[in-house]
Design a protein around this motif. Structure first.
Motif, PDB file in Angstrom:
ATOM      1  N   ILE A 258       0.851  -1.066  -0.042  1.00  0.00           N
ATOM      2  CA  ILE A 258      -0.027   0.026  -0.087  1.00  0.00           C
ATOM      3  C   ILE A 258       0.801   1.422  -0.061  1.00  0.00           C
ATOM      4  CG2 ILE A 258      -1.867   1.137   1.232  1.00  0.00           C
ATOM      5  CD1 ILE A 258      -2.838  -1.455   2.459  1.00  0.00           C
ATOM      6  N   ASN A 259       0.721   2.256  -0.935  1.00  0.00           N
ATOM      7  CA  ASN A 259       1.298   3.436  -1.043  1.00  0.00           C
ATOM      8  C   ASN A 259       0.619   4.362   0.160  1.00  0.00           C
ATOM      9  OD1 ASN A 259       2.620   5.902  -1.697  1.00  0.00           O
ATOM     10  ND2 ASN A 259       2.206   5.778  -4.053  1.00  0.00           N
ATOM     11  N   TYR A 260       1.521   4.326   1.192  1.00  0.00           N
ATOM     12  CA  TYR A 260       0.747   5.072   2.405  1.00  0.00           C
ATOM     13  C   TYR A 260       1.162   6.548   2.240  1.00  0.00           C
ATOM     14  CZ  TYR A 260      -1.983   1.577   5.055  1.00  0.00           C
ATOM     15  OH  TYR A 260      -2.741   0.909   5.557  1.00  0.00           O
ATOM     16  N   LYS A 261       2.065   6.969   1.756  1.00  0.00           N
ATOM     17  CA  LYS A 261       2.721   8.350   1.735  1.00  0.00           C
ATOM     18  C   LYS A 261       1.422   8.987   0.639  1.00  0.00           C
ATOM     19  CE  LYS A 261       6.718   9.688   1.134  1.00  0.00           C
ATOM     20  NZ  LYS A 261       8.172  10.235   0.730  1.00  0.00           N
ATOM     21  N   ASN A 262       1.182   8.353  -0.406  1.00  0.00           N
ATOM     22  CA  ASN A 262       0.038   9.124  -1.226  1.00  0.00           C
ATOM     23  C   ASN A 262      -1.220   9.025  -0.521  1.00  0.00           C
ATOM     24  OD1 ASN A 262      -0.305  10.078  -3.975  1.00  0.00           O
ATOM     25  ND2 ASN A 262      -1.431   8.206  -4.457  1.00  0.00           N
ATOM     26  N   ILE A 263      -1.619   7.952   0.282  1.00  0.00           N
ATOM     27  CA  ILE A 263      -2.773   7.916   0.928  1.00  0.00           C
ATOM     28  C   ILE A 263      -2.847   8.954   1.982  1.00  0.00           C
ATOM     29  CG2 ILE A 263      -4.170   6.571   2.512  1.00  0.00           C
ATOM     30  CD1 ILE A 263      -3.684   4.265   0.768  1.00  0.00           C
ATOM     31  N   PHE A 264      -1.975   9.290   2.674  1.00  0.00           N
ATOM     32  CA  PHE A 264      -1.786  10.194   3.986  1.00  0.00           C
ATOM     33  C   PHE A 264      -1.615  11.621   3.262  1.00  0.00           C
ATOM     34  CE2 PHE A 264       0.372   7.069   6.875  1.00  0.00           C
ATOM     35  CZ  PHE A 264      -0.697   6.588   7.209  1.00  0.00           C
ATOM     36  N   LYS A 265      -1.175  11.789   2.234  1.00  0.00           N
ATOM     37  CA  LYS A 265      -1.058  12.949   1.503  1.00  0.00           C
ATOM     38  C   LYS A 265      -2.615  13.257   0.838  1.00  0.00           C
ATOM     39  CE  LYS A 265       0.574  15.396  -2.941  1.00  0.00           C
ATOM     40  NZ  LYS A 265       1.143  15.435  -4.198  1.00  0.00           N
ATOM     41  N   TYR A 266      -3.377  12.670   0.531  1.00  0.00           N
ATOM     42  CA  TYR A 266      -4.820  12.440   0.062  1.00  0.00           C
ATOM     43  C   TYR A 266      -5.606  12.965   1.249  1.00  0.00           C
ATOM     44  CZ  TYR A 266      -9.653  10.652  -0.384  1.00  0.00           C
ATOM     45  OH  TYR A 266     -11.008  10.658  -0.367  1.00  0.00           O
ATOM     46  N   PHE A 272      -8.656  16.235   6.645  1.00  0.00           N
ATOM     47  CA  PHE A 272      -8.927  15.342   7.543  1.00  0.00           C
ATOM     48  C   PHE A 272      -8.037  15.494   8.771  1.00  0.00           C
ATOM     49  CE2 PHE A 272      -8.320  11.137   9.976  1.00  0.00           C
ATOM     50  CZ  PHE A 272      -9.553  11.103  10.060  1.00  0.00           C
ATOM     51  N   ASP A 273      -8.763  15.942   9.959  1.00  0.00           N
ATOM     52  CA  ASP A 273      -8.217  16.290  11.204  1.00  0.00           C
ATOM     53  C   ASP A 273      -8.558  15.261  12.241  1.00  0.00           C
ATOM     54  OD1 ASP A 273     -10.928  16.794  11.689  1.00  0.00           O
ATOM     55  OD2 ASP A 273     -10.593  18.985  12.252  1.00  0.00           O
ATOM     56  N   GLY A 274      -9.095  14.213  11.822  1.00  0.00           N
ATOM     57  CA  GLY A 274      -9.436  13.223  12.744  1.00  0.00           C
ATOM     58  C   GLY A 274      -7.917  12.062  13.247  1.00  0.00           C
ATOM     59  N   VAL A 275      -8.265  10.948  13.777  1.00  0.00           N
ATOM     60  CA  VAL A 275      -7.168  10.202  14.175  1.00  0.00           C
ATOM     61  C   VAL A 275      -7.201   9.244  12.941  1.00  0.00           C
ATOM     62  CG1 VAL A 275      -6.883   8.399  15.875  1.00  0.00           C
ATOM     63  CG2 VAL A 275      -7.968  10.533  16.452  1.00  0.00           C
ATOM     64  N   VAL A 276      -5.861   8.733  13.005  1.00  0.00           N
ATOM     65  CA  VAL A 276      -5.451   7.762  11.978  1.00  0.00           C
ATOM     66  C   VAL A 276      -4.908   6.610  12.972  1.00  0.00           C
ATOM     67  CG1 VAL A 276      -3.755   7.138  10.090  1.00  0.00           C
ATOM     68  CG2 VAL A 276      -4.799   9.260  10.225  1.00  0.00           C
ATOM     69  N   GLY A 277      -5.587   5.439  13.251  1.00  0.00           N
ATOM     70  CA  GLY A 277      -5.173   4.438  14.276  1.00  0.00           C
ATOM     71  C   GLY A 277      -4.115   3.767  13.471  1.00  0.00           C
ATOM     72  N   MET A 278      -3.241   3.264  14.455  1.00  0.00           N
ATOM     73  CA  MET A 278      -2.082   2.502  13.816  1.00  0.00           C
ATOM     74  C   MET A 278      -2.431   1.041  14.331  1.00  0.00           C
ATOM     75  SD  MET A 278       0.925   5.332  14.974  1.00  0.00           S
ATOM     76  CE  MET A 278       2.295   4.035  14.936  1.00  0.00           C
ATOM     77  N   GLU A 279      -3.572   0.499  13.883  1.00  0.00           N
ATOM     78  CA  GLU A 279      -3.846  -0.968  14.240  1.00  0.00           C
ATOM     79  C   GLU A 279      -3.353  -1.887  13.627  1.00  0.00           C
ATOM     80  OE1 GLU A 279      -8.090  -2.763  15.538  1.00  0.00           O
ATOM     81  OE2 GLU A 279      -8.029  -2.219  13.502  1.00  0.00           O
ATOM     82  N   HIS A 280      -1.964  -2.292  13.937  1.00  0.00           N
ATOM     83  CA  HIS A 280      -0.998  -3.149  13.119  1.00  0.00           C
ATOM     84  C   HIS A 280       0.039  -3.597  14.180  1.00  0.00           C
ATOM     85  CE1 HIS A 280       2.200  -0.134  12.753  1.00  0.00           C
ATOM     86  NE2 HIS A 280       1.108   0.654  12.072  1.00  0.00           N
ATOM     87  N   TYR A 297       6.549   5.662   9.837  1.00  0.00           N
ATOM     88  CA  TYR A 297       5.746   6.800   9.911  1.00  0.00           C
ATOM     89  C   TYR A 297       6.412   8.155   9.664  1.00  0.00           C
ATOM     90  CZ  TYR A 297       1.852   4.172  11.180  1.00  0.00           C
ATOM     91  OH  TYR A 297       0.764   3.241  11.155  1.00  0.00           O
ATOM     92  N   LYS A 298       7.367   8.481  10.091  1.00  0.00           N
ATOM     93  CA  LYS A 298       8.383   9.639   9.520  1.00  0.00           C
ATOM     94  C   LYS A 298       8.400   9.578   7.918  1.00  0.00           C
ATOM     95  CE  LYS A 298      11.059  10.206  13.782  1.00  0.00           C
ATOM     96  NZ  LYS A 298      12.113  10.458  14.250  1.00  0.00           N
ATOM     97  N   GLU A 299       8.798   8.218   7.566  1.00  0.00           N
ATOM     98  CA  GLU A 299       9.053   8.364   5.950  1.00  0.00           C
ATOM     99  C   GLU A 299       7.689   8.587   5.167  1.00  0.00           C
ATOM    100  OE1 GLU A 299       9.886   4.926   2.570  1.00  0.00           O
ATOM    101  OE2 GLU A 299      10.911   4.844   4.404  1.00  0.00           O
ATOM    102  N   VAL A 300       6.487   7.872   5.819  1.00  0.00           N
ATOM    103  CA  VAL A 300       5.422   8.164   4.923  1.00  0.00           C
ATOM    104  C   VAL A 300       4.502   9.406   5.158  1.00  0.00           C
ATOM    105  CG1 VAL A 300       5.010   5.579   4.591  1.00  0.00           C
ATOM    106  CG2 VAL A 300       3.997   6.810   6.506  1.00  0.00           C
ATOM    107  N   ASP A 301       4.887   9.960   6.491  1.00  0.00           N
ATOM    108  CA  ASP A 301       4.251  11.241   6.737  1.00  0.00           C
ATOM    109  C   ASP A 301       4.889  12.537   5.892  1.00  0.00           C
ATOM    110  OD1 ASP A 301       2.356  12.853   8.641  1.00  0.00           O
ATOM    111  OD2 ASP A 301       4.447  13.841   8.936  1.00  0.00           O
ATOM    112  N   ASN A 302       6.131  12.157   5.181  1.00  0.00           N
ATOM    113  CA  ASN A 302       7.043  13.160   4.491  1.00  0.00           C
ATOM    114  C   ASN A 302       6.187  13.401   3.354  1.00  0.00           C
ATOM    115  OD1 ASN A 302       8.923  15.228   3.974  1.00  0.00           O
ATOM    116  ND2 ASN A 302      10.289  13.540   3.289  1.00  0.00           N
ATOM    117  N   PHE A 303       5.035  14.014   2.937  1.00  0.00           N
ATOM    118  CA  PHE A 303       4.311  14.196   1.816  1.00  0.00           C
ATOM    119  C   PHE A 303       4.211  15.563   1.223  1.00  0.00           C
ATOM    120  CE2 PHE A 303       1.233  13.236   5.283  1.00  0.00           C
ATOM    121  CZ  PHE A 303       0.560  14.467   5.082  1.00  0.00           C
ATOM    122  N   LEU A 304       4.620  16.534   2.131  1.00  0.00           N
ATOM    123  CA  LEU A 304       4.598  17.787   1.608  1.00  0.00           C
ATOM    124  C   LEU A 304       5.571  18.459   0.846  1.00  0.00           C
ATOM    125  CD1 LEU A 304       3.068  19.331   4.932  1.00  0.00           C
ATOM    126  CD2 LEU A 304       1.763  18.555   3.015  1.00  0.00           C
TER     127      LEU A 304
END
Length: 304
Positions: A258-266, A272-280, A297-304
């Motif tokens: 899953i391309n989470y960097k792209n999803i988190f950018k979306y 979206f200002d809600g919670v993203v649960g790390m259920e894994h 999470y630092k890597e995929v959060d680096n989408f800006l």
């Protein structure tokens, strides 16, 4: 000296570790600077117990020290009142958002609301009433609800109607308190009644309450339907909560397809200002595995 300060100071003398894959970390294991994330990622108990301790409050403090601004705990209703209260106080101290806990109705497959049985609905509603008290102690807004298994003796439309009727009664309990049950379609078993975002959207529209929304778990939805961003767009006005896990394996982002960097950018672009649960789970054991989660999470959060 506080326990977490001792742990962090002791770690400064520990050996370095190099992580494989796409990320490498060559500093001492717990020498991790507090990070400012773009989204409210929510770890859970046990995820960082080796880098903090087995003490639950130590773990919450550690999460806050790493920059995580939210937290979730599926098993919160099973904890004693004193611990719930202490968790709530610790979250408030760190200005952390409490994410979901699971409404106790006897398990994901049990007491199915699809059957329309009064005794099943009664168990669910009692769980909702108890959840209100728990939510107040930990300052929670969202609670996970899974309607249960299929009732193969009934047509699917009748089952959906039974679920809607039961959830309307649950919403009546939550609405006066500003609480929201979030319905989670799952991939764990073909016998689960709720499995797609489309069906969950239909049920939320049927309940027609601000206290009944969708928990869009990206791991489960990748397995059941794919087209993640497309389907989130279709159901966006009913989505209140996000959970994540990579597939296959249900571990941290960057370990699967899953391309989470792209999803988190979306999600960020949608506002979206809600919670993203790390259920894994963690893909690797011990401190090295916990550090890998933080770095992922630092890597995929680096989408800006």
């Amino acid at each position: 000296m506080r326990r977490r300060d001792f742990i962090q100071k002791t770690a400064l003398t520990s050996g370095a570790v190099t992580l494989g894959g796409t990320m490498a970390y060559s500093a001492p294991l717990t020498m991790v600077a507090k990070h400012k994330f773009n989204l409210k990622y929510a770890p859970h108990f046990g995820m960082f117990k080796n880098m903090s301790s087995n003490d639950l409050i130590d773990q919450l403090n550690f999460m806050a020290d790493q920059g995580f601004t939210a937290f979730e705990d599926n098993g919160m209703m099973g904890r004693d009142v004193a611990m719930q209260t202490k968790i709530g106080e610790t979250l408030a101290k760190h200005n952390m958002t409490m994410g979901v806990f699971v409404v106790d109705k006897g398990g994901n497959m049990a007491n199915t609301l699809a059957a329309g049985k009064k005794e099943n609905v009664a168990i669910f509603l009692e769980g909702c009433r108890k959840a209100v008290d728990v939510a107040k102690r930990v300052n929670a807004k969202w609670m996970t609800v899974v309607p249960g298994a299929y009732d193969r003796s009934l047509p699917i439309g009748i089952q959906n109607a039974n679920v809607i009727e039961a959830l309307r009664r649950g919403a009546e309990i939550f609405e006066p308190h500003g609480l929201v049950m979030v319905l989670e379609p799952l991939s764990d078993s073909p016998d689960l009644h709720l499995q797609t975002s489309e069906q969950t959207y239909l049920i939320c529209k049927g309940v027609n309450s601000p206290s009944c929304k969708i928990l869009y778990d990206i791991y489960h939805m990748q397995k059941n339907e794919g087209h993640l961003i497309h389907n989130m767009n279709l159901t966006w006005d009913e989505i209140a909560y996000i959970q994540v896990g990579d597939n296959p394996g249900r571990n941290e982002p960057t370990t699967g397809e899953i391309n989470y960097k792209n999803i988190f950018k979306y999600l960020h672009e949608k506002g979206f200002d809600g919670v993203v649960g790390m259920e894994h789970g963690n893909s690797r054991p011990h401190k090295e595995g916990e550090l890998a989660v933080i770095n992922a999470y630092k890597e995929v959060d680096n989408f800006l």
